[in-house]
Write a protein that holds these residues in place. Structure first.
Motif, mmCIF file in Angstrom:
data_model
loop_
_atom_site.group_PDB
_atom_site.id
_atom_site.type_symbol
_atom_site.label_atom_id
_atom_site.label_comp_id
_atom_site.label_asym_id
_atom_site.label_seq_id
_atom_site.Cartn_x
_atom_site.Cartn_y
_atom_site.Cartn_z
ATOM 1 N N LYS A 45 0.760 -1.427 -0.203
ATOM 2 C CA LYS A 45 -0.210 -0.084 -0.735
ATOM 3 C C LYS A 45 1.070 1.372 0.140
ATOM 4 C CE LYS A 45 -3.307 -2.092 1.594
ATOM 5 N NZ LYS A 45 -4.401 -2.152 3.224
ATOM 6 N N GLU A 46 2.246 0.846 0.122
ATOM 7 C CA GLU A 46 2.755 2.270 0.347
ATOM 8 C C GLU A 46 2.857 3.111 -1.183
ATOM 9 O OE1 GLU A 46 4.556 -0.553 2.927
ATOM 10 O OE2 GLU A 46 4.266 -0.735 1.066
ATOM 11 N N PRO A 47 3.645 3.766 -1.156
ATOM 12 C CA PRO A 47 3.451 4.964 -2.728
ATOM 13 C C PRO A 47 4.953 4.047 -3.963
ATOM 14 C CG PRO A 47 3.133 6.362 -1.279
ATOM 15 C CD PRO A 47 3.536 4.824 -0.072
ATOM 16 N N LYS A 48 3.956 3.659 -4.813
ATOM 17 C CA LYS A 48 5.409 3.498 -5.277
ATOM 18 C C LYS A 48 6.202 4.449 -6.397
ATOM 19 C CE LYS A 48 2.563 -0.555 -6.806
ATOM 20 N NZ LYS A 48 3.463 -1.458 -6.458
ATOM 21 N N PRO A 49 7.615 4.239 -6.430
ATOM 22 C CA PRO A 49 7.978 5.088 -6.860
ATOM 23 C C PRO A 49 8.082 5.774 -8.005
ATOM 24 C CG PRO A 49 9.340 3.286 -5.699
ATOM 25 C CD PRO A 49 7.493 3.056 -5.736
ATOM 26 N N GLY A 50 8.227 6.559 -8.396
ATOM 27 C CA GLY A 50 8.299 7.614 -9.535
ATOM 28 C C GLY A 50 9.025 6.831 -11.066
ATOM 29 N N PHE A 51 8.613 7.088 -11.954
ATOM 30 C CA PHE A 51 9.377 6.165 -13.356
ATOM 31 C C PHE A 51 10.906 6.636 -13.081
ATOM 32 C CE2 PHE A 51 11.114 5.740 -17.844
ATOM 33 C CZ PHE A 51 10.443 4.548 -17.836
ATOM 34 N N THR A 52 11.549 7.700 -12.925
ATOM 35 C CA THR A 52 13.004 7.661 -12.621
ATOM 36 C C THR A 52 13.550 7.986 -11.530
ATOM 37 O OG1 THR A 52 12.332 10.064 -12.018
ATOM 38 C CG2 THR A 52 12.926 9.441 -14.650
ATOM 39 N N ASP A 53 12.995 7.704 -10.177
ATOM 40 C CA ASP A 53 13.546 7.459 -8.971
ATOM 41 C C ASP A 53 13.798 6.192 -8.158
ATOM 42 O OD1 ASP A 53 13.936 7.964 -6.256
ATOM 43 O OD2 ASP A 53 11.780 8.116 -5.840
ATOM 44 N N PHE A 54 15.141 5.667 -9.049
ATOM 45 C CA PHE A 54 16.022 4.918 -9.336
ATOM 46 C C PHE A 54 16.015 4.254 -7.564
ATOM 47 C CE2 PHE A 54 16.391 6.532 -12.876
ATOM 48 C CZ PHE A 54 15.874 5.454 -13.658
ATOM 49 N N GLU A 55 16.302 5.497 -6.251
ATOM 50 C CA GLU A 55 16.435 4.955 -5.196
ATOM 51 C C GLU A 55 15.279 4.703 -4.936
ATOM 52 O OE1 GLU A 55 18.016 7.418 -1.290
ATOM 53 O OE2 GLU A 55 18.266 8.965 -2.942
ATOM 54 N N GLY A 56 14.390 4.530 -5.408
ATOM 55 C CA GLY A 56 13.254 4.774 -5.153
ATOM 56 C C GLY A 56 12.784 3.116 -5.006
ATOM 57 N N ALA A 61 12.515 -2.697 -3.409
ATOM 58 C CA ALA A 61 13.284 -3.183 -3.811
ATOM 59 C C ALA A 61 13.498 -4.517 -2.296
ATOM 60 C CB ALA A 61 13.908 -3.429 -5.188
ATOM 61 N N ALA A 62 14.444 -3.338 -1.639
ATOM 62 C CA ALA A 62 15.121 -4.476 -0.490
ATOM 63 C C ALA A 62 14.098 -4.528 0.666
ATOM 64 C CB ALA A 62 15.982 -2.816 -0.308
ATOM 65 N N ARG A 63 12.959 -3.403 0.735
ATOM 66 C CA ARG A 63 12.016 -3.909 1.873
ATOM 67 C C ARG A 63 10.981 -5.141 1.157
ATOM 68 N NH1 ARG A 63 8.723 0.757 3.876
ATOM 69 N NH2 ARG A 63 7.817 -1.176 5.130
ATOM 70 N N GLN A 64 10.925 -5.152 0.134
ATOM 71 C CA GLN A 64 10.020 -6.478 -0.585
ATOM 72 C C GLN A 64 11.019 -7.921 -0.512
ATOM 73 O OE1 GLN A 64 9.452 -4.893 -4.913
ATOM 74 N NE2 GLN A 64 7.382 -4.761 -3.983
ATOM 75 N N LYS A 65 12.369 -7.164 -0.591
ATOM 76 C CA LYS A 65 13.344 -8.727 -0.348
ATOM 77 C C LYS A 65 12.784 -9.730 1.077
ATOM 78 C CE LYS A 65 18.007 -9.809 -1.164
ATOM 79 N NZ LYS A 65 19.623 -9.075 -1.612
ATOM 80 N N ILE A 66 13.178 -8.559 2.077
ATOM 81 C CA ILE A 66 12.555 -9.609 3.086
ATOM 82 C C ILE A 66 11.752 -9.613 4.047
ATOM 83 C CG2 ILE A 66 15.091 -8.509 3.890
ATOM 84 C CD1 ILE A 66 13.658 -6.213 5.869
ATOM 85 N N ALA A 67 10.459 -9.248 2.974
ATOM 86 C CA ALA A 67 9.297 -8.944 2.967
ATOM 87 C C ALA A 67 8.923 -10.906 4.025
ATOM 88 C CB ALA A 67 8.138 -9.382 1.896
ATOM 89 N N GLY A 68 8.308 -10.524 4.943
ATOM 90 C CA GLY A 68 7.534 -11.793 5.681
ATOM 91 C C GLY A 68 8.966 -12.069 6.664
ATOM 92 N N MET A 69 9.886 -11.443 7.250
ATOM 93 C CA MET A 69 10.855 -11.672 7.813
ATOM 94 C C MET A 69 10.314 -11.681 9.232
ATOM 95 S SD MET A 69 14.413 -9.653 8.504
ATOM 96 C CE MET A 69 15.221 -11.365 7.371
ATOM 97 N N SER A 70 10.328 -11.706 10.393
ATOM 98 C CA SER A 70 9.402 -11.358 11.557
ATOM 99 C C SER A 70 10.443 -10.321 12.019
ATOM 100 C CB SER A 70 9.862 -12.001 12.547
ATOM 101 O OG SER A 70 11.154 -12.353 13.290
ATOM 102 N N GLU A 71 10.247 -9.499 13.166
ATOM 103 C CA GLU A 71 10.403 -8.126 13.497
ATOM 104 C C GLU A 71 12.001 -8.214 13.873
ATOM 105 O OE1 GLU A 71 9.598 -4.578 16.757
ATOM 106 O OE2 GLU A 71 8.214 -5.612 15.422
#
Length: 88
Positions: A45-56, A61-71
């Motif tokens: 539900k987070e806002p998607k980064p813009g087309f040229t927002d490579f850092e965003g 992508a880094a957050r999605q990579k660890i999705a499901g990891m416990s706190e």
């Protein structure tokens, strides 16, 4: 001060004292783990980064990579990563 255990809070303070800036890949990992502990799992539900927002895009992508990891696992991984950076 970020939420989390005292060890996590200390690691958050320690990361600011690093002598040199970590590589981008390591910075993204730190960012993703920090966000997992302090904000929670990526929900889509987070806002998607813009087309040229490579850092965003890289951060999302880094957050999605660890999705499901416990706190607790994210906190431990963050602390361990900071310790490794400090000892290097």
């Amino acid at each position: 001060m970020p939420s989390g255990s005292p060890e996590f809070q200390q690691a958050c303070a320690d990361v600011k004292t690093l002598g040199s800036k970590p590589k981008d890949v390591v910075q993204l990992e730190l960012y993703a783990l920090f966000k997992r502990v302090t904000v929670g799992d990526v929900t889509g539900k987070e806002p998607k980064p813009g087309f040229t927002d490579f850092e965003g895009k890289a951060k999302l992508a880094a957050r999605q990579k660890i999705a499901g990891m416990s706190e607790q696992d994210a906190e431990k991984a963050y602390i361990d990563l900071v310790k490794n950076l400090l000892s290097a």
